[in-house]
Every structure is written in C-alpha cells, then in structure tokens.
Design a protein around this motif. Structure first.
Motif, PDB file in Angstrom:
ATOM      1  N   LEU A 362      44.375  61.144  69.515  1.00 21.28           N
ATOM      2  CA  LEU A 362      45.061  60.705  70.773  1.00 21.28           C
ATOM      3  C   LEU A 362      46.186  59.724  70.092  1.00 21.28           C
ATOM      4  N   GLU A 363      45.767  59.044  69.162  1.00 26.69           N
ATOM      5  CA  GLU A 363      47.005  58.035  68.468  1.00 26.69           C
ATOM      6  C   GLU A 363      48.134  58.692  68.168  1.00 26.69           C
ATOM      7  N   LYS A 364      48.084  59.889  67.621  1.00 24.08           N
ATOM      8  CA  LYS A 364      49.455  60.507  67.181  1.00 24.08           C
ATOM      9  C   LYS A 364      50.040  61.170  68.442  1.00 24.08           C
ATOM     10  N   ILE A 365      49.219  61.718  69.116  1.00 24.51           N
ATOM     11  CA  ILE A 365      49.933  62.339  70.447  1.00 24.51           C
ATOM     12  C   ILE A 365      50.408  61.273  71.570  1.00 24.51           C
ATOM     13  N   GLU A 366      49.783  60.050  71.490  1.00 25.58           N
ATOM     14  CA  GLU A 366      50.359  59.067  72.142  1.00 25.58           C
ATOM     15  C   GLU A 366      51.689  58.484  71.641  1.00 25.58           C
ATOM     16  N   ASN A 367      51.751  58.330  70.334  1.00 21.97           N
ATOM     17  CA  ASN A 367      53.022  58.106  69.551  1.00 21.97           C
ATOM     18  C   ASN A 367      54.256  59.176  69.916  1.00 21.97           C
ATOM     19  N   MET A 368      53.754  60.162  69.846  1.00 23.04           N
ATOM     20  CA  MET A 368      54.714  61.418  69.814  1.00 23.04           C
ATOM     21  C   MET A 368      55.277  61.436  71.387  1.00 23.04           C
ATOM     22  N   LEU A 369      54.290  61.346  72.224  1.00 24.64           N
ATOM     23  CA  LEU A 369      54.810  61.487  73.567  1.00 24.64           C
ATOM     24  C   LEU A 369      55.564  60.199  74.403  1.00 24.64           C
ATOM     25  N   SER A 370      55.215  59.234  73.509  1.00 22.29           N
ATOM     26  CA  SER A 370      56.152  57.935  74.107  1.00 22.29           C
ATOM     27  C   SER A 370      57.750  57.901  73.893  1.00 22.29           C
ATOM     28  N   GLN A 371      57.863  58.813  72.806  1.00 28.29           N
ATOM     29  CA  GLN A 371      59.259  59.125  72.354  1.00 28.29           C
ATOM     30  C   GLN A 371      60.177  59.762  73.401  1.00 28.29           C
ATOM     31  N   TYR A 372      58.983  60.636  74.280  1.00 26.51           N
ATOM     32  CA  TYR A 372      59.907  61.438  75.436  1.00 26.51           C
ATOM     33  C   TYR A 372      59.660  60.605  76.616  1.00 26.51           C
ATOM     34  N   SER A 373      59.187  59.455  76.779  1.00 25.87           N
ATOM     35  CA  SER A 373      58.758  58.328  78.045  1.00 25.87           C
ATOM     36  C   SER A 373      57.588  59.246  78.667  1.00 25.87           C
ATOM     37  N   ILE A 374      56.933  59.984  78.029  1.00 28.05           N
ATOM     38  CA  ILE A 374      55.847  60.634  78.976  1.00 28.05           C
ATOM     39  C   ILE A 374      54.293  59.743  78.951  1.00 28.05           C
ATOM     40  N   PRO A 375      53.839  59.479  80.028  1.00 28.63           N
ATOM     41  CA  PRO A 375      52.644  58.483  80.112  1.00 28.63           C
ATOM     42  C   PRO A 375      51.612  59.397  79.847  1.00 28.63           C
ATOM     43  N   VAL A 376      50.672  58.886  78.999  1.00 30.39           N
ATOM     44  CA  VAL A 376      49.337  59.485  78.566  1.00 30.39           C
ATOM     45  C   VAL A 376      48.128  58.584  79.398  1.00 30.39           C
ATOM     46  N   PHE A 377      47.330  59.470  79.839  1.00 32.74           N
ATOM     47  CA  PHE A 377      46.284  58.950  80.591  1.00 32.74           C
ATOM     48  C   PHE A 377      44.947  59.295  80.189  1.00 32.74           C
ATOM     49  N   ARG A 378      44.190  58.315  79.293  1.00 37.17           N
ATOM     50  CA  ARG A 378      43.021  58.756  78.785  1.00 37.17           C
ATOM     51  C   ARG A 378      41.924  58.576  79.593  1.00 37.17           C
ATOM     52  N   LEU A 379      41.082  59.516  79.752  1.00 36.13           N
ATOM     53  CA  LEU A 379      39.990  59.572  80.755  1.00 36.13           C
ATOM     54  C   LEU A 379      38.980  60.055  79.908  1.00 36.13           C
ATOM     55  N   GLU A 380      37.902  59.142  79.651  1.00 35.40           N
ATOM     56  CA  GLU A 380      36.674  59.462  79.124  1.00 35.40           C
ATOM     57  C   GLU A 380      35.487  59.607  80.202  1.00 35.40           C
ATOM     58  N   THR A 381      34.721  60.546  80.023  1.00 35.80           N
ATOM     59  CA  THR A 381      33.568  60.826  80.799  1.00 35.80           C
ATOM     60  C   THR A 381      32.579  61.864  80.094  1.00 35.80           C
ATOM     61  N   ASP A 382      31.500  62.153  80.794  1.00 30.40           N
ATOM     62  CA  ASP A 382      30.402  63.137  80.151  1.00 30.40           C
ATOM     63  C   ASP A 382      30.167  64.033  81.241  1.00 30.40           C
ATOM     64  N   TYR A 383      29.089  64.846  81.421  1.00 32.08           N
ATOM     65  CA  TYR A 383      28.693  65.768  82.289  1.00 32.08           C
ATOM     66  C   TYR A 383      28.399  65.247  83.659  1.00 32.08           C
ATOM     67  N   GLN A 384      27.802  63.824  83.816  1.00 27.90           N
ATOM     68  CA  GLN A 384      27.415  63.216  84.673  1.00 27.90           C
ATOM     69  C   GLN A 384      28.322  63.060  85.902  1.00 27.90           C
ATOM     70  N   TYR A 385      28.070  63.116  87.073  1.00 32.64           N
ATOM     71  CA  TYR A 385      28.922  63.069  88.220  1.00 32.64           C
ATOM     72  C   TYR A 385      28.885  61.466  88.855  1.00 32.64           C
ATOM     73  N   GLN A 386      28.088  60.667  88.173  1.00 32.41           N
ATOM     74  CA  GLN A 386      28.066  59.326  88.781  1.00 32.41           C
ATOM     75  C   GLN A 386      29.510  58.454  88.690  1.00 32.41           C
ATOM     76  N   ASP A 387      30.292  58.871  87.815  1.00 31.91           N
ATOM     77  CA  ASP A 387      31.618  58.316  87.524  1.00 31.91           C
ATOM     78  C   ASP A 387      32.611  58.964  88.392  1.00 31.91           C
ATOM     79  N   VAL A 388      32.464  59.976  89.228  1.00 35.36           N
ATOM     80  CA  VAL A 388      33.510  60.800  89.991  1.00 35.36           C
ATOM     81  C   VAL A 388      34.305  59.814  90.638  1.00 35.36           C
ATOM     82  N   GLU A 389      33.906  58.747  91.160  1.00 34.11           N
ATOM     83  CA  GLU A 389      34.477  57.861  92.223  1.00 34.11           C
ATOM     84  C   GLU A 389      35.400  57.031  91.464  1.00 34.11           C
ATOM     85  N   GLN A 390      34.928  56.404  90.541  1.00 31.81           N
ATOM     86  CA  GLN A 390      35.572  55.797  89.479  1.00 31.81           C
ATOM     87  C   GLN A 390      36.883  56.347  89.041  1.00 31.81           C
TER      88      GLN A 390
END
Lengths: 414, 429
Positions: A362-390
C-alpha cells in the motif's frame, strides 16, 4: 455442525440472490449463477487435481490432462470448518480454502493431487498440514525477487516439474499438441473475459460491478472452460446489445479502482457496499484480474514441448502480480498505467485481515497515486459481516468526498 | 537557537533507545550468577545500543538477517557480517508508523531504525542480505531496497537436492555481489580463512553449550542469551576468544564446585520467535520468577551458530556446497513447509537438558511460528512436557501479564516435581 452449514448456505444463497435480483434482465447471466450453485452443492465430486489459490498457470495442468479444481476461498461459512486448524491471525482466504478441504459430506479429496503455489506463509504451512494428513501435494515455490539471475530459470524448472507431477498423477502424457491446445483454450477464455470486462465497464444500468466480478470468479467454478468461454461471449453480446439500445441514464457514479486483496465469491460485501454507497468500479487491480492479461501470441505456440512450457513460465513469471514478490512491480505499473489513462477518481484498497503483504504494498501505491492527486481509501475487513455498517459509513463518506472533488474540479474549470 | 522538530525527535529517540537498552543491561548485570569473562559481551551490547557507536572493526560491514546467510562468505570478502534483526522497543514504535500494523515487531524495529537513520550499525552497512523466510522479511526486503543496497536469498520451501542446487547458485551470485561491494575477490584461501574464523567460534559455542548443560547449573539462560546476542556485533574470532575465557571460568567453577544455585530450579526451554536484545524480558522473567532457561531453541540463541558447515570435498565448490547444505538441511526454521526436524530437535534438547517445561514464544504477527505451535504442543504432550504459548510484543505493557503466566507455569512444574525437591522462589535476585 448445522450452524456452520447454515452460515455457509445463507451467505452463498444471499449473494446469489442479490446478484440475480440486481441483474435479472440479463438472461445470459443466469448460467453463471447456476455454475456457482452447482459448484458448491454438487455431491460425489472427486477432483483429480486441486489448486489452492489462483497463482499458477492452469494451462500446464490442462496440458497434463487434468481440469483444475480450484479452491480460492471467499466463504465465511467455510472459514468455520478450519477454525481449530490454524492460528488466530491466519488470513480468511487461507482459512476458507482449508475449510473447503475439511467440509464434511462434500467433495472427496482422498485421491486428489494438491497444487499449492507458495505465495504467502499460510500456504506454506497449510501445505505441511495437508502433507501430514497424507495428502499428495505439489509445491510451486515462487522465487520472490524477479531480478535475481537464477529466478526465471528456477521458476521454469518448477513449472516443468509441476507438469511432470500432474502428468504422472493423471497418467496422461504431456505433448506438444496438448500444451498448445491448453494455451489456446486458456488464451481464448482470458480474451473473452477481457472483452466482457471492457464492454461492460461503466454500464451499471445493464450489469452491476459485483456481477462483473462474479463472472470473473465463476471461471474458477466451472467444469468446462469451453462452455464458460462460450457463455462469457454470449453475455458480452447481450450487454453490447443493451448498450447499443440505450445510453446509460443512471447518474454517473464516481469511478473507483478496487485494489489489494481480491474479492472472492460469495463474500461480496465490499462490491455490494460500493454500489450502495453510489460508487462505480472502473477497474480492479489484483492478481486475479491481472491474470486475465496473460495471453499467448501465436509466435509463442511454436517449438518443442519444453520450449512451450518455457514460454508459459516466462510469460507467467513476468506478469504475475501476486503478492509473492519482494516488489510487486507488475501491479504498480498496471495501476500507474490505468490511472494515467484517466477515468479513476479514487482507489478503494481492500485488505483482508492477516494478508499483510497487501498492506506492505500500500505504501508505494499511495505514494504513486498521490502524484496524480487520487485519494486512496484503505478498508480493512475479514469475512465476518459485523462490520458492514461501520464500513458503509466510511464508504459513504469516501463517496461524498469523491463527489465533492468533482464539484471542486467543475468550479475550478468554470 | 531553538532546535528543529527533527532534531528534537531524534534526541528523544536516542534518549529512549539508550535508556531501554541500559535498563535491560542493568537487569542482566543485577541477575546473580554471571560467569567471569562476560564483560566483553556486555560491553559490545552497551557499545551498540547504549553508546550507539559503530561496530568495532575497520572493515566494511554487511547486514544480515536470519541464520541462512553464511557469515563465512562475508568474512571471505574481507568484510564483517552484522546481524540486523532487532529487538528494540523505541525503533519498534517508530516502525509501527511505517510498517503495517500486523507486521511482526522485529521487522517494525528494523524499519524504525532505517527510518531514523540514527543507528550506526544499520547506516554503516555496505549491503544488506535478506533471506526470504517469511512474508514480513519478503516485503521488508522490498522496502529496504528503496533505501539501501539489498540482496535477497530465496529460501526454498523444501530441502531436496534440487533446492540445495538452486541455493548454491544463489550463494555464487551473492559472492559476486559481495566482491563488487567490498572490492575484494573471494579466493580459496580467503574462504578457508572465513571457515576457520566461524569454525573457531562454533567450536567455542559447542563447548559453552556442553558446560551450560551441567547440573547444578553453571550459568543462567539470560546470561547465555546476552553472550549469544552479542555475536551479532563482534567479529567471530574475537567473539570466540571472549567465549573461550567464559568457558575456562565455567570449567574452573566446576572444579571449585561453584554453581549459580544449589537449589533445584524448574528447567525451562525457550522456543519460537527469536529473543533479540534488548527484548529479553521473557528469559529475565523466567529466571526472576525462580525458573532457569536451560534450553534455547531460538535463531538468535544457540540455533544461530550451532550447526557447523561440513566440508566433504575440499575444493572451492565443495566449500560453497557445504555452506548451502548447512544453511538449509539442518535448519529447523518454520519457513520450510515440512519442518518435522524441529520436533526431533526439540525432543533432543528436552532429553539432553532434562527440560521440565517449554515456553513457546510467539511475537505478535509471527505467523509461521504460530502455525507450528499446535503440532509441537501435541508432540510434547505425548512426552508429558507442559507447554505454554506466550504471545508478546516489543513493549513493556504486557510484562505483568507475562509475569503472572510464567509464575503460574513455574508453579505447575514445581508441583509436578517430587515433594522433597520443591524449592521456594529465590528472594535474593
């Protein structure tokens, strides 16, 4: 036990139902839903060759006379069948794969040869577990640095061995003809998929993004690649027909790229959430999608059997974008090229808990995309559904931010 | 004139880093029973972590990770290997912001040191050799490559002849890179000299391990770990000479009947994720709670230098083959898909050291060791050896929790001992 089965059934059927409801006007799409259903519920299946994950050139397995039976994870229900077998921090994909192997009253793996590409630590240790249980395994130990002098040679030798192992297991000889035939079949399938993904891009009024991902995933559930290719082509025609009939009248949603851990059926909470949040997936940048780009030119299909295997290994090792490498340059280049072409307003970087390699990338991808002013949204999850609303709240906020960016740009121009 | 933010941050980093290292050195010094001759090892750790000085050598240094990098090759290029696996809490907290949250603390500490650019042992390295033994090492190699010269070694998942051949090719490639970096050619003579240096240190280590097994005990496990950790920052021959003096003093202690304690303390073996200075809280806790670390199966401990390279063909190629064989065949690192030999090794150590309990150390995020826990627990259960899994991180927040668990574990072992041999926890530590 019943609970575990219920979780599996519920997730599987819920995802299938939603896909059907969102895309009911496409008659050709139903075949893919049936394929996924029968893959999960068909009894008396005893596959010859099982592949864990997708980071292996299936053309080699096919050249050796077997049709690969893929286990690529994706299911919360199957995770529960492997809960006691792996450490707490194991990633859900590996858990799910191991779960499918241990699923009771299901597929008979007793005589199967397991092909395991070692793209991460979990796969390495799962291989050991399977071997301890007396299962027949064949490892593909991917050299992690493409710059090493002997890396390509090492990889090619392993692919030759893999071919020989499968051939000994299936008792089917690998020939020049069988290899060319496998290369053609796979190239056709990948080309058909690439065409479909291109045609259906941005037509969320005709086919949803999750359905596009699902068509891609169904490749790993079909028992006939030719039939699958035929149905992908038919679906492409159908989409093309609808597209020619009308322009997309839907509000043009902000386009995003989904990168990181691949989204695997039936756990589609991320693509479903993306749609719910008013975003459209312009492209996916993960190693399953990038595999579609590995096709063989006619010139690569000439030569001896060994030469053909070398060609396959060469292409594959050059373009594999799995996290098996110290530096995933193929993925970075793809993302960079896609972004340069335009059309991407943001990136959703999906990280499944425990899949640490993606987090490192991610670090390298973020650095690269920041040059194009493209925001990166990191979304961490697993296969559970409890975090869906969050996740929904976060995704909506990201969607609003992208919409704001649009207005800002318009304002700036005016 | 007021200092800049960066200067203030650096100052804070240096203060915290040196304080932590000094604290753990002090705790080691306060622990009774240190053998005569241990000072050079303490001095080395102090020099590197408290004084933050350069490694005591006038040669170029090559950073290494894991036990698979052959130091003989680096000595042959007239350079000095420095093991960079780190146990530093302060660097870990810096690395926490750079490396992913779930990365193991060892890798975070490495990333932290590299980020600050303040640690001479890291900054001095002409090259780093990173064997790819786990996902974190794989990705940190990529990260480090953006900041310094890095060579990776692909560690195969199995140890068949073809894998050894592949590794031999890599060693030849590494050799070329070492020659480029140091400007020195690796010859038959220089490689032989490298073998002699490392072989001498290994011989002294084997003597040390023999003496360490003595009952009653001649040395504590924590002291032994400090000695073994310091090997990372000392030339092998210098380290070997210093260890020779310790061995002599231990031999003298046998004849003088001078032991660490006359009491029968529960004998515990440590296995799992590496224990790297200054993160020696677990061995210290074990010994402060009345146990003794009698066995050590960790890669920064005895395993690090235990296996000598066996030359069956004394040609140049034969020596390289010996290095490849030594790096892979006997190694019980969980990077190998089939690691049954770790179980044999553990059983061997349990028998030789009369181990009564095993503490399985898992650094948070160290998945490969965690995967092997279940099988080891089952196997040791058959021998009626209790095992506990201790998960920890590079901070001191979990110390009290660890203390309670270790104390309970030691009590459990004591309860299993015959009644008359039960001893109370020593109060004089």
């Amino acid at each position: 036990m019943e609970n575990k089965n219920n979780t599996f059934n519920k997730e599987y059927l819920d995802s299938l139902n939603r896909l059907y409801n969102d895309n009911s006007k496409l008659t050709g799409f139903k075949w893919f839903l049936d394929t996924a259903y029968s893959w999960a519920y068909k009894k008396n299946v005893s596959p010859d060759v099982v592949v864990l994950g997708t980071a292996i050139p299936e053309e080699l397995i096919m050249a050796a006379g077997a049709e690969p039976y893929w286990l690529i994870g994706g299911s919360l229900g199957s995770v529960s069948w492997s809960d006691d077998l792996v450490p707490r921090d194991t990633d859900p994909v590996s858990r799910s794969i191991l779960g499918y192997i241990n699923r009771p009253d299901s597929v008979d793996f007793s005589n199967s040869l397991f092909i395991i590409p070692l793209i991460n630590d979990s796969m390495r240790k799962i291989a050991y577990q399977l071997k301890s249980e007396g299962k027949k395994i064949c490892l593909a130990d991917i050299p992690p640095s493409r710059n090493d002098k002997y890396a390509q040679e090492n990889y090619t030798n392993q692919m030759k061995e893999l071919c020989a192992t499968v051939s000994a297991h299936t008792k089917s000889k690998v020939s020049k003809y069988s290899t060319v035939s496998a290369m053609k079949r796979v190239s056709n399938a990948r080309a058909a998929l690439a065409r479909f993904l291109e045609l259906s891009r941005g037509r969320t009024d005709i086919i949803t993004d999750s359905a596009r991902i699902f068509v891609q995933n169904s490749y790993y559930m079909t028992d006939s690649m030719e039939r699958w290719t035929y149905h992908v082509e038919s679906l492409s025609k159908e989409v093309d027909f609808y597209a020619s009939q009308s322009k997309n009248k839907e509000y043009k949603r902000p386009s995003i790229m989904v990168a990181g851990s691949p989204v695997i059926f039936p756990n589609y909470k991320i693509p479903f959430l993306i749609r719910d949040a008013g975003l459209a997936i312009y492209d996916s940048a993960d190693y399953i999608t990038l595999k579609t780009l590995i096709t063989y030119k006619r010139s690569m299909m000439y030569g001896s059997k060994d030469k053909l295997i070398e060609n396959i290994a060469l292409e594959w090792y050059r373009y594999d974008a799995s996290p098996a490498y110290t530096q995933n340059d193929v993925l970075y280049e793809y993302i960079s090229d896609t972004v340069k072409k335009g059309g991407i307003e943001g990136v959703v970087y999906h990280v499944l808990k425990g899949q640490i390699e993606y987090d490192f990338e991610l670090e390298k991808i973020e650095n690269m995309l920041s040059q194009y002013s493209i925001p990166v949204f990191r979304l961490e999850t697993d296969y559970q559904y409890q975090d869906v609303e969050q996740l929904r709240i976060r995704m909506e906020a990201f969607s609003e931010m992208l919409a704001q960016n649009r207005y800002r740009k318009v304002k700036k121009v005016s | 004139m007021s200092s800049t933010l960066k200067e203030r941050q650096d100052k804070r980093f240096i203060t915290k880093e040196t304080q932590t290292a000094a604290k753990y050195l002090r705790r080691l010094e306060e622990l009774s029973g240190a053998p005569e001759g241990i000072e050079p090892f303490y001095d080395t750790l102090k020099r590197i972590y408290v004084d933050m000085a350069h490694v005591d050598t006038n040669k170029k240094t090559v950073g290494t990770y894991c036990v698979m990098t052959p130091p003989e090759l680096i000595y042959a290029a007239d350079a000095m290997p420095v093991k960079l696996c780190s146990g530093n809490y302060t660097a870990f907290s810096i690395g926490d912001d750079i490396a992913p949250r779930d990365a193991c603390p060892l890798v975070k500490a490495v990333a932290g040191f590299k980020q600050t650019g303040l640690m001479p042992v890291y900054e001095d390295c002409s090259m780093m050799v990173v064997p790819i033994t786990c996902d974190c090492k794989k990705k940190i190699a990529g990260m480090l490559a953006d900041r310094c010269e890095v060579t990776t070694l692909h560690i195969p998942a199995s140890r068949e002849d073809k894998d050894i051949e592949m590794f031999i090719n890599q060693l030849y490639e590494l050799m070329e890179k070492l020659e480029d970096v140091t400007g020195n050619r690796i010859t038959y003579e220089s490689l032989s000299e490298g073998f002699r240096k490392v072989g001498y240190a290994q011989y002294e280590l084997s003597e040390f391990i023999r003496l360490k097994k003595q009952m009653p005990y001649l040395i504590r496990g924590s002291h032994a770990m400090a000695i073994l950790n310091s090997a990372s920052y000392m030339p092998a021959d210098v380290w070997g000479k210093a260890l020779h003096k310790v061995n002599q003093s231990l031999e003298k202690n046998i004849s003088d009947k001078k032991t660490v304690t006359s009491k029968k303390l529960p004998r515990i073996m440590l296995t799992g994720s590496p224990i790297v200075f200054p993160n020696i809280k677990i061995p210290l806790l074990i010994e402060e709670m009345g146990g003794i670390v009698a066995g050590d199966e960790t890669c920064m401990g005895e395993r690090g230098m235990w296996d000598p390279a066996v030359i069956t063909d004394d040609s140049f190629d034969g020596m390289i083959r010996a290095l490849a064989n030594r790096a892979l065949r006997p190694c019980p690192c969980p990077t190998f898909a089939d690691n049954s030999q770790r179980i044999y090794r553990l059983k061997q150590l349990i028998k030789e050291n009369q181990i009564q309990g095993v503490i399985y150390h898992v650094l948070r995020g160290c998945l490969v060791y965690d995967f092997e826990y279940k099988r080891i627990e089952e196997e040791l259960g058959k021998l009626d050896i209790p095992v506990i899994r201790l998960e920890s991180d590079y901070n001191e927040e979990d110390i009290e929790q660890l203390r309670i668990r270790i104390e309970a574990f030691i009590e459990l072992i004591k309860l299993k001992q015959p009644h008359e041999k039960i001893t109370s926890v020593r109060k004089d530590f």
